[in-house]
Design a protein around this motif. Sequence first.
Motif, PDB file in Angstrom:
ATOM      1  N   LEU A 219       4.183  -3.684   2.294  1.00 50.52           N
ATOM      2  CA  LEU A 219       3.343  -3.596   1.395  1.00 50.52           C
ATOM      3  C   LEU A 219       4.369  -3.485   0.306  1.00 50.52           C
ATOM      4  CD1 LEU A 219      -0.705  -3.820   3.321  1.00 50.52           C
ATOM      5  CD2 LEU A 219       0.123  -5.889   2.060  1.00 50.52           C
ATOM      6  N   ARG A 220       3.766  -4.000  -0.881  1.00 47.06           N
ATOM      7  CA  ARG A 220       4.470  -3.835  -2.365  1.00 47.06           C
ATOM      8  C   ARG A 220       3.903  -4.482  -2.863  1.00 47.06           C
ATOM      9  NH1 ARG A 220       8.858  -4.849  -4.459  1.00 47.06           N
ATOM     10  NH2 ARG A 220      10.142  -2.260  -5.065  1.00 47.06           N
ATOM     11  N   GLY A 221       2.980  -3.950  -4.128  1.00 50.59           N
ATOM     12  CA  GLY A 221       2.801  -4.787  -5.370  1.00 50.59           C
ATOM     13  C   GLY A 221       2.026  -3.452  -6.521  1.00 50.59           C
ATOM     14  N   GLY A 222       0.956  -4.067  -6.634  1.00 52.81           N
ATOM     15  CA  GLY A 222       0.354  -3.413  -7.594  1.00 52.81           C
ATOM     16  C   GLY A 222      -1.461  -2.769  -7.047  1.00 52.81           C
ATOM     17  N   PRO A 223      -2.534  -2.848  -7.067  1.00 45.95           N
ATOM     18  CA  PRO A 223      -3.152  -1.551  -7.352  1.00 45.95           C
ATOM     19  C   PRO A 223      -4.066  -2.498  -6.108  1.00 45.95           C
ATOM     20  CG  PRO A 223      -3.754  -1.800  -8.939  1.00 45.95           C
ATOM     21  CD  PRO A 223      -2.501  -2.286  -8.841  1.00 45.95           C
ATOM     22  N   GLU A 224      -3.868  -3.350  -6.194  1.00 47.23           N
ATOM     23  CA  GLU A 224      -4.520  -4.644  -5.181  1.00 47.23           C
ATOM     24  C   GLU A 224      -4.653  -5.056  -3.146  1.00 47.23           C
ATOM     25  OE1 GLU A 224      -0.746  -6.998  -6.112  1.00 47.23           O
ATOM     26  OE2 GLU A 224      -2.184  -5.584  -7.200  1.00 47.23           O
ATOM     27  N   TYR A 249      -2.821   5.823  -9.281  1.00 42.18           N
ATOM     28  CA  TYR A 249      -2.383   4.436 -10.044  1.00 42.18           C
ATOM     29  C   TYR A 249      -3.625   4.884 -11.127  1.00 42.18           C
ATOM     30  CZ  TYR A 249      -0.881  -0.293 -11.129  1.00 42.18           C
ATOM     31  OH  TYR A 249      -0.537  -1.447 -11.722  1.00 42.18           O
ATOM     32  N   ALA A 250      -5.008   5.048 -11.026  1.00 40.53           N
ATOM     33  CA  ALA A 250      -5.650   4.541 -12.260  1.00 40.53           C
ATOM     34  C   ALA A 250      -5.075   5.294 -12.920  1.00 40.53           C
ATOM     35  CB  ALA A 250      -7.297   5.139 -11.343  1.00 40.53           C
ATOM     36  N   VAL A 251      -5.408   7.139 -12.995  1.00 40.57           N
ATOM     37  CA  VAL A 251      -4.964   7.948 -13.871  1.00 40.57           C
ATOM     38  C   VAL A 251      -3.058   6.906 -14.640  1.00 40.57           C
ATOM     39  CG1 VAL A 251      -3.972  10.299 -14.643  1.00 40.57           C
ATOM     40  CG2 VAL A 251      -5.308   9.463 -12.470  1.00 40.57           C
ATOM     41  N   LEU A 252      -2.122   7.012 -14.189  1.00 39.93           N
ATOM     42  CA  LEU A 252      -1.671   6.178 -14.322  1.00 39.93           C
ATOM     43  C   LEU A 252      -2.135   4.522 -15.296  1.00 39.93           C
ATOM     44  CD1 LEU A 252       1.545   5.681 -11.315  1.00 39.93           C
ATOM     45  CD2 LEU A 252       0.904   7.234 -13.727  1.00 39.93           C
ATOM     46  N   THR A 262       5.092  -0.096  -9.373  1.00 41.17           N
ATOM     47  CA  THR A 262       5.042  -0.959  -7.909  1.00 41.17           C
ATOM     48  C   THR A 262       4.182   0.229  -6.957  1.00 41.17           C
ATOM     49  OG1 THR A 262       7.219  -3.002  -9.401  1.00 41.17           O
ATOM     50  CG2 THR A 262       6.026  -2.587  -7.184  1.00 41.17           C
ATOM     51  N   LEU A 263       3.649  -0.542  -6.358  1.00 47.43           N
ATOM     52  CA  LEU A 263       3.368   0.483  -5.342  1.00 47.43           C
ATOM     53  C   LEU A 263       4.209  -0.529  -3.880  1.00 47.43           C
ATOM     54  CD1 LEU A 263      -0.894   0.542  -5.259  1.00 47.43           C
ATOM     55  CD2 LEU A 263       1.155   2.698  -6.061  1.00 47.43           C
TER      56      LEU A 263
END
Length: 401
Positions: A219-224, A249-252, A262-263
Amino acid sequence: MTSSRMGRLAPGVKDLLPPEACRMRQLKEEFIRLVRLWGYKEVATPTFEYFENLASEELEEEKFFKFLDRQGHLMVLRPDMTRPMARLVATRMKGVTPPLRLCYLANVFSYEQPQVGRQREFCQAGVELMGYSSPEADAEAVALVIAYLVKTGLTDFQISIGNVGIFHGLVEQLGLSREEAQELKEALGNKDFVRVEEVLSKNSATPAEARRALDLIELRGGPEILDQAVELAQGGLATGALENLRELYAVLKKYGVEGFVTLDLGLLRGLDYYTGLVFEGYSVAMGFPICGGGRYNQLLAHFGHPLPATGFAVNLERVLVSLDRLQGPPGEPEPDVLVAWEEEGLAGALGTARELRAKGCRVVTALAGYTPGKAMAEGKSLGAAKVIYFKSDGTCEEFKI
């Protein structure tokens, strides 16, 4: 007898000519200016240390530059800066109230196979934030490295973020042996997902379990992606690591830097001291990471002073190569003024040069008496904006070039 190596450089090192050296100096000065604004204080450690201070199971011994001192002690050139920084804080700064915000600029050494962007000697610019463990502390390290890369002029980079707890959670759930876990780690580190799938298939109880583990670490992408990842993780260490990434991610996002992030749930770094967050930065102009870092909460305990810590290091050589490829080679550093003179005009020329330098002007002085024509010719050759020419009678003239 003349050596065949006379005048040649050893593999994996390089000279910097004036344009490159000027850009490298700018990168270093910009780094120090920026991190000081964030409250970081500069320290320095020795270029070489006792082997015991820097040895690690995951740092291959053959990549160390080693030598014996006159007492027979095995010494090594530092291969990175995190261990020396941990030693420094654990032995010299025990009395300092945490958190500690420290920074450094230092050359490090690794016996790599030389290629562009992979030198045996290179400069690291880095920070360590020690004494505090929280998503906010990790976010500060990530946001600061992003702020610095933007300052360098790079605009095409991305920071991939993961958490080693995801990997450890899978190892625990699958019941992998130490050897099997190392095999999986090496495959992930090389981004060899064919090999990853082979390792998981061989060591999973069922094909479905192997598929679930593979789906998670791909898995790669955003917080979704995090909700899907939590379902795939099915509890354990991996779930806690995913929640940590969600908080980070919320703090970033509050920093306003999420567009650079990117996660990457399969991301692992090659050093064994990471305990949580790991991240790497990539530029389209460079095939290797230009920076990396993460959380290491147990390393300082090896030196007798347990403290949680997070940080990053930027490989300035790789930033330099990236900038050259994206922006072209840097221009020659040029003077603002050539101060020239004839016969008895030297005193006035040197006095004026001194005054202009005090004001911050880049001034070159002639090294012999010139005619006006020769002064103009040399000014053009140097790239100076103008020539100030002192005559024997004490008067002077200015010529724009």
